[in-house]
Design a protein around this motif. Structure first.
Motif, PDB file in Angstrom:
ATOM      1  N   ASP A   1       0.849  -0.699  -0.300  1.00  0.00           N
ATOM      2  CA  ASP A   1       0.333  -0.183   0.209  1.00  0.00           C
ATOM      3  C   ASP A   1       0.735   0.964  -0.223  1.00  0.00           C
ATOM      4  OD1 ASP A   1      -1.782   1.880  -0.093  1.00  0.00           O
ATOM      5  OD2 ASP A   1      -2.274   1.508   2.242  1.00  0.00           O
TER       6      ASP A   1
ATOM      7  N   ALA B   1       0.916   3.291  -2.677  1.00  0.00           N
ATOM      8  CA  ALA B   1       0.810   5.114  -2.580  1.00  0.00           C
ATOM      9  C   ALA B   1       1.999   6.554  -2.752  1.00  0.00           C
ATOM     10  CB  ALA B   1       0.406   5.349  -1.135  1.00  0.00           C
TER      11      ALA B   1
ATOM     12  N   THR C   1      -4.738   3.145  -7.793  1.00  0.00           N
ATOM     13  CA  THR C   1      -5.773   2.166  -7.176  1.00  0.00           C
ATOM     14  C   THR C   1      -4.770   0.713  -7.264  1.00  0.00           C
ATOM     15  OG1 THR C   1      -7.231   0.011  -7.670  1.00  0.00           O
ATOM     16  CG2 THR C   1      -6.779   0.619  -8.965  1.00  0.00           C
ATOM     17  N   LEU C   2      -4.776   0.133  -6.460  1.00  0.00           N
ATOM     18  CA  LEU C   2      -4.349  -0.975  -5.416  1.00  0.00           C
ATOM     19  C   LEU C   2      -4.939  -2.499  -5.387  1.00  0.00           C
ATOM     20  CD1 LEU C   2      -1.027  -2.732  -5.535  1.00  0.00           C
ATOM     21  CD2 LEU C   2      -1.181  -2.184  -2.426  1.00  0.00           C
TER      22      LEU C   2
ATOM     23  N   PHE D   1      -7.145  -6.936  -0.230  1.00  0.00           N
ATOM     24  CA  PHE D   1      -6.505  -5.429  -0.799  1.00  0.00           C
ATOM     25  C   PHE D   1      -6.896  -4.359  -1.457  1.00  0.00           C
ATOM     26  CE2 PHE D   1      -4.111  -1.866  -0.529  1.00  0.00           C
ATOM     27  CZ  PHE D   1      -3.912  -1.240   1.000  1.00  0.00           C
TER      28      PHE D   1
ATOM     29  N   ARG E   1      -7.649  -0.822  -2.613  1.00  0.00           N
ATOM     30  CA  ARG E   1      -8.125   1.036  -2.217  1.00  0.00           C
ATOM     31  C   ARG E   1      -7.502   1.579  -3.380  1.00  0.00           C
ATOM     32  NH1 ARG E   1      -3.062   4.598   1.666  1.00  0.00           N
ATOM     33  NH2 ARG E   1      -4.487   6.504   0.910  1.00  0.00           N
TER      34      ARG E   1
ATOM     35  N   TYR F   1      -7.181   5.853  -4.463  1.00  0.00           N
ATOM     36  CA  TYR F   1      -5.943   6.910  -4.135  1.00  0.00           C
ATOM     37  C   TYR F   1      -6.665   8.229  -4.598  1.00  0.00           C
ATOM     38  CZ  TYR F   1      -3.105   2.960  -2.685  1.00  0.00           C
ATOM     39  OH  TYR F   1      -2.419   1.399  -2.116  1.00  0.00           O
TER      40      TYR F   1
ATOM     41  N   ARG G   1      -2.269  -2.742 -10.410  1.00  0.00           N
ATOM     42  CA  ARG G   1      -2.028  -1.178 -10.049  1.00  0.00           C
ATOM     43  C   ARG G   1      -1.697  -0.625 -11.170  1.00  0.00           C
ATOM     44  NH1 ARG G   1       0.736   3.267 -12.283  1.00  0.00           N
ATOM     45  NH2 ARG G   1       1.141   4.389 -10.021  1.00  0.00           N
TER      46      ARG G   1
END
Length: 392
Positions: free
Chosen positions: A76, A80, A86-87, A97, A99, A101, A367
């Motif tokens: 993460d 970032a 995104t990941l 997982f 996320r 951004y 990613r």
């Protein structure tokens, strides 16, 4: 008004409309060219055509990740720090997982850049499965009939996907009329590729990474299936795998899609495309691609063992790998160490947008985002090995 006079008036109106359309096209091209010359990465992708996908059920999520929290936190932080949008980490059937951004979220349409190239290979495989295309070894001239009886008739469908078409490799020119620029920015870019894009080597003899061969896939699909490229990808690829749709850049309203660079889809749709390949072209036990087709996609060539049909191959390891042919000058992507799964393969596009697919670990890592900072240098092995090392 006499019939003769009426025909004369209509002919004049038609000519005036044609002249006006040509003037509009020239103005659009000039604007695109000037923008591109100032900032090649800032070309406005428009107009956009809708790609209708599915209304999917969310992919299963693991509430208690099996991957150690420390590894996910490090991944993460790496994403970032590198301007990611995104990941997503998926393993053994579930998302562990996810996320987004900045202002991005699960509904955001993410620009693929060259991550669109694997879609061209999937679309061709689907067209073969449905009988629209005979095989990877069929001549492109069966669809691009303008090439019949010319040296370009030796270009096979597979050569559009594995970058062995023999057509001019990607480069940069400050000449607005150079074939590289017309093939990308023109309001009729497909015609320019067909009529003017140079053949510089015998098809199948050399590897030369370029957008033009991938852009031709849209034309092949449309002529083979009698469907719009966006329609075919939506109906025959995205909907069967349960992926949401998005948009694709077309050269003009109703014109040809840019199949080689410019599909816009939500992050989870990109993930699902990878999972289709990780599952050998099947969804729910149903084969969407021909038997052995994914193996073909994952097979390199003598001219470039790192590139298959639209996708990159992790093994053999090379510390620095460019998009051009091995040994050719140009930007080189760092791979600080071999991938821990020697069978790993990946979608890999400009701005270090990647989708890693590991059969050994039943793992997918996505990613997407903007170009990472120049320092510290992006490491294409970092995210994949970080997670694989944690689950060994």
């Amino acid at each position: 008004m006499s019939l003769k006079l009426l025909h004369s008036v209509l002919a004049g109106l038609s000519l005036s409309a044609s002249v006006a359309a040509l003037a509009d096209d020239a103005a659009i091209y000039k604007e695109r060219w000037e923008t591109f010359l100032k900032a090649p990465g800032q070309v406005s992708f428009g107009p956009l055509e809708e790609v209708v996908g599915a209304k999917p059920k969310p992919l299963p999520r693991l509430t208690q990740p099996s991957i150690p929290a420390a590894a996910l936190a490090e991944a993460d932080a790496y994403a970032a720090a590198n301007k990611s949008s995104t990941l997503i980490v998926w393993r053994k059937g579930k998302i562990e997982f996810e996320r987004y951004y900045g202002e991005r979220n699960a509904e955001s349409l993410l620009v693929s850049k060259s991550m669109a190239k694997p879609i061209t290979a999937i679309a061709v495989g689907r067209a073969i499965k449905l009988g629209y295309i005979k095989s990877l070894d069929q001549s492109v001239a069966d669809f691009v009939t303008e090439w019949r009886g010319t040296p370009k008739a030796a270009i096979k469908v597979r050569y559009l996907l594995d970058m062995r078409s023999g057509m001019l490799e990607q480069g940069f020119s400050t000449d607005p009329d150079h074939p590289l620029n017309r093939a990308y920015l023109d309001t009729d870019h497909g015609r320019h590729i067909v009529e003017n894009y140079p053949l510089v080597a015998t098809p199948g003899s050399v590897y030369g990474y370029a957008n033009a061969p991938s852009e031709l896939v849209a034309l092949v699909i449309e002529r083979a299936t009698k469907m719009r490229y966006a329609q075919f990808v939506g109906r025959q690829v995205l909907q069967p795998i349960g992926a949401k749709g998005g948009k694709v850049w077309v050269n003009r309203p109703g014109g040809l899609a840019h199949s080689g660079c410019c599909m816009h889809l939500p992050a989870e749709s990109w993930l699902r495309l990878g999972l289709l390949l990780l599952n050998d072209g099947k969804v729910g036990g149903k084969a969407l691609l021909p038997k052995g087709y994914v193996a073909e996609m994952r097979r390199g060539t003598a001219q470039n063992p790192h590139f298959g049909l639209g996708i990159w191959i992790g093994n053999p390891w090379q510390e620095r790998r460019g998009f051009g042919a091995p040994g050719r000058p140009g930007p080189q992507v760092l791979h600080s160490e071999p991938y821990l799964d020697p069978d790993l393969f990946l979608f890999d596009g400009n701005s270090n947008q990647v989708l890693y697919l590991s059969p050994k670990y039943d793992l997918a890592i996505l990613r997407m985002g903007d170009t990472p900072p120049a320092k510290p240098e992006w490491d294409n092995a970092k995210l994949a090995n970080l997670i694989m090392r944690a689950v060994k």
